[in-house]
Design a protein around this motif. Sequence first.
Motif, PDB file in Angstrom:
ATOM      1  N   ASP A  96       0.853  -1.235   0.070  1.00 22.75           N
ATOM      2  CA  ASP A  96      -0.076  -0.055   0.111  1.00 22.75           C
ATOM      3  C   ASP A  96       0.834   1.290  -0.204  1.00 22.75           C
ATOM      4  O   ASP A  96       1.767   1.234   0.843  1.00 22.75           O
ATOM      5  CB  ASP A  96      -0.874  -0.123   1.356  1.00 22.75           C
ATOM      6  CG  ASP A  96      -1.971   1.156   1.184  1.00 22.75           C
ATOM      7  OD1 ASP A  96      -1.702   2.253   1.425  1.00 22.75           O
ATOM      8  OD2 ASP A  96      -3.117   0.578   0.777  1.00 22.75           O
ATOM      9  N   THR A  97       0.700   2.124  -0.900  1.00 23.55           N
ATOM     10  CA  THR A  97       1.089   3.390  -0.821  1.00 23.55           C
ATOM     11  C   THR A  97       1.291   4.424   0.201  1.00 23.55           C
ATOM     12  O   THR A  97       2.189   4.732   0.748  1.00 23.55           O
ATOM     13  CB  THR A  97       0.879   4.109  -2.026  1.00 23.55           C
ATOM     14  OG1 THR A  97       0.968   3.370  -3.482  1.00 23.55           O
ATOM     15  CG2 THR A  97       1.692   5.554  -2.295  1.00 23.55           C
ATOM     16  N   GLY A  98      -0.095   4.283   0.813  1.00 21.94           N
ATOM     17  CA  GLY A  98      -0.159   5.180   2.106  1.00 21.94           C
ATOM     18  C   GLY A  98       0.512   4.536   3.215  1.00 21.94           C
ATOM     19  O   GLY A  98       1.326   5.332   3.912  1.00 21.94           O
TER      20      GLY A  98
ATOM     21  N   LEU B 240       3.092   7.270   5.080  1.00 25.64           N
ATOM     22  CA  LEU B 240       2.629   7.634   6.280  1.00 25.64           C
ATOM     23  C   LEU B 240       3.218   6.791   7.415  1.00 25.64           C
ATOM     24  O   LEU B 240       3.254   5.527   7.256  1.00 25.64           O
ATOM     25  CB  LEU B 240       1.106   7.730   6.511  1.00 25.64           C
ATOM     26  CG  LEU B 240       0.375   8.635   5.541  1.00 25.64           C
ATOM     27  CD1 LEU B 240      -1.162   8.195   5.649  1.00 25.64           C
ATOM     28  CD2 LEU B 240       0.735  10.034   5.690  1.00 25.64           C
TER      29      LEU B 240
ATOM     30  N   SER C 277      -8.567  11.066   7.130  1.00 31.50           N
ATOM     31  CA  SER C 277      -8.376  10.252   6.195  1.00 31.50           C
ATOM     32  C   SER C 277      -6.803   9.568   6.245  1.00 31.50           C
ATOM     33  O   SER C 277      -6.714   8.466   6.284  1.00 31.50           O
ATOM     34  CB  SER C 277      -8.373  10.968   4.635  1.00 31.50           C
ATOM     35  OG  SER C 277      -9.805  11.395   4.775  1.00 31.50           O
ATOM     36  N   LEU C 278      -5.875  10.577   6.528  1.00 33.59           N
ATOM     37  CA  LEU C 278      -4.588  10.266   6.931  1.00 33.59           C
ATOM     38  C   LEU C 278      -4.529   9.577   8.281  1.00 33.59           C
ATOM     39  O   LEU C 278      -3.515   8.277   8.223  1.00 33.59           O
ATOM     40  CB  LEU C 278      -3.691  11.698   6.826  1.00 33.59           C
ATOM     41  CG  LEU C 278      -3.685  12.349   5.636  1.00 33.59           C
ATOM     42  CD1 LEU C 278      -2.748  13.630   5.838  1.00 33.59           C
ATOM     43  CD2 LEU C 278      -3.245  11.760   4.317  1.00 33.59           C
TER      44      LEU C 278
ATOM     45  N   ILE D 164      -5.553   5.789   7.752  1.00 39.69           N
ATOM     46  CA  ILE D 164      -4.423   4.889   7.004  1.00 39.69           C
ATOM     47  C   ILE D 164      -3.125   4.876   7.908  1.00 39.69           C
ATOM     48  O   ILE D 164      -2.735   3.567   8.135  1.00 39.69           O
ATOM     49  CB  ILE D 164      -4.148   5.688   5.516  1.00 39.69           C
ATOM     50  CG1 ILE D 164      -5.182   5.840   4.703  1.00 39.69           C
ATOM     51  CG2 ILE D 164      -2.908   5.092   5.014  1.00 39.69           C
ATOM     52  CD1 ILE D 164      -4.835   6.710   3.468  1.00 39.69           C
TER      53      ILE D 164
ATOM     54  N   TYR E 161      -6.864   0.164   4.019  1.00 42.18           N
ATOM     55  CA  TYR E 161      -5.948   0.763   2.856  1.00 42.18           C
ATOM     56  C   TYR E 161      -6.201   2.032   2.227  1.00 42.18           C
ATOM     57  O   TYR E 161      -7.304   2.620   2.506  1.00 42.18           O
ATOM     58  CB  TYR E 161      -5.919  -0.546   1.619  1.00 42.18           C
ATOM     59  CG  TYR E 161      -5.485  -1.907   2.373  1.00 42.18           C
ATOM     60  CD1 TYR E 161      -4.292  -2.280   2.564  1.00 42.18           C
ATOM     61  CD2 TYR E 161      -6.541  -2.929   2.655  1.00 42.18           C
ATOM     62  CE1 TYR E 161      -3.867  -3.614   3.106  1.00 42.18           C
ATOM     63  CE2 TYR E 161      -6.085  -4.158   2.884  1.00 42.18           C
ATOM     64  CZ  TYR E 161      -4.764  -4.447   3.136  1.00 42.18           C
ATOM     65  OH  TYR E 161      -4.428  -5.778   3.558  1.00 42.18           O
ATOM     66  N   THR E 162      -5.229   2.402   1.605  1.00 43.66           N
ATOM     67  CA  THR E 162      -5.236   3.783   0.908  1.00 43.66           C
ATOM     68  C   THR E 162      -6.540   3.568  -0.078  1.00 43.66           C
ATOM     69  O   THR E 162      -7.283   4.775  -0.346  1.00 43.66           O
ATOM     70  CB  THR E 162      -4.199   4.004   0.373  1.00 43.66           C
ATOM     71  OG1 THR E 162      -3.242   4.051   1.128  1.00 43.66           O
ATOM     72  CG2 THR E 162      -4.234   5.618  -0.262  1.00 43.66           C
TER      73      THR E 162
END
Length: 308
Positions: free
Chosen positions: A63-65, A69, A212-213, A216, A222-223
């Motif tokens: 996951d990119t997030g 993060l 939202s952040l 994650i 997941y993002t």
Amino acid sequence: MSLYVGRETPKLWKRISAEITTEVNLLAENWKYILGGLICQYIHGLAARGVHYIHRPGPVLQDTGFFLLPELGQERAYVSESVFSFVFLSFILWTFHPFIFKTKKIYTVLIWCRVLAFLVACQFLRILTFYSTQLPGPNYHCREGSRFATLPRPDNPLEFLLIMPRGVLYGCGDLIFSSHMIFSLVFVRTYQKYGTKRFIKQCAWIIVVIQSLLIIASRKHYTVDVVVAWYTVNLVIFFVDRKLPEMPDRGIGATILPLSKDVRMKEENIKLVNGNSGDPVDWRLRNQANGKVNEDSSVVHADVLEGV
């Protein structure tokens, strides 16, 4: 001070009584929509519980997030829940503000009819989505080795039908898309349209972005769950809102919402509930006294030239 409080208390009680009368009549006409919306909330809870039975833990997906993060950790998972609780409770309190404040733009029953319509449409799409594909949950209690990752088969139907708060907090499998984002976006979009304070609207959008952040970073979704929620919920609200009848105006010169075909509100209730006295002379005097209308509000005060 005591004299002022003594004068304002009866007016506040009259305002509350008048608003209760109005809302009770609106509830009598719209109770089916409210009840239907609440039943759909329960059905959504059952669907989320049902997918937990078929959830199978596995390796957390790339996951990119998660890469961008920092991970808050299990001990700080309460941070995102605290932000969501603040948004949730703040919106509920705002929907009941017409019972207390002189300035008002909404009817509590009617605003909840709209909110429940938005929620039901979004949750219907959400149920279809997370039953189509079950992803391994990224949350800590959904990972391999956790006793909460899967649910044992229920011993009786009552065990399945009874939704416990613990089951809501420790759900797995209902990922795409985020239920927290559904509620938050519906609430913020509703206040964006019917709220009166520009600063609060701006802060609300910032809080939703932060939430939202945090979701994650807490590894609760997941993002993709958050991204899909952002465009799906906004599109659903856009199209559903166009199909719903517009909310009655409670601003300057507005007439009270008819409660039935054969019943009319008394003049005193019109003054208190609509937030105006109905007397053009009073409006002229009020405008001269104020000099201008508050740009953050499209509503007016109910008690004109009190104490004169």
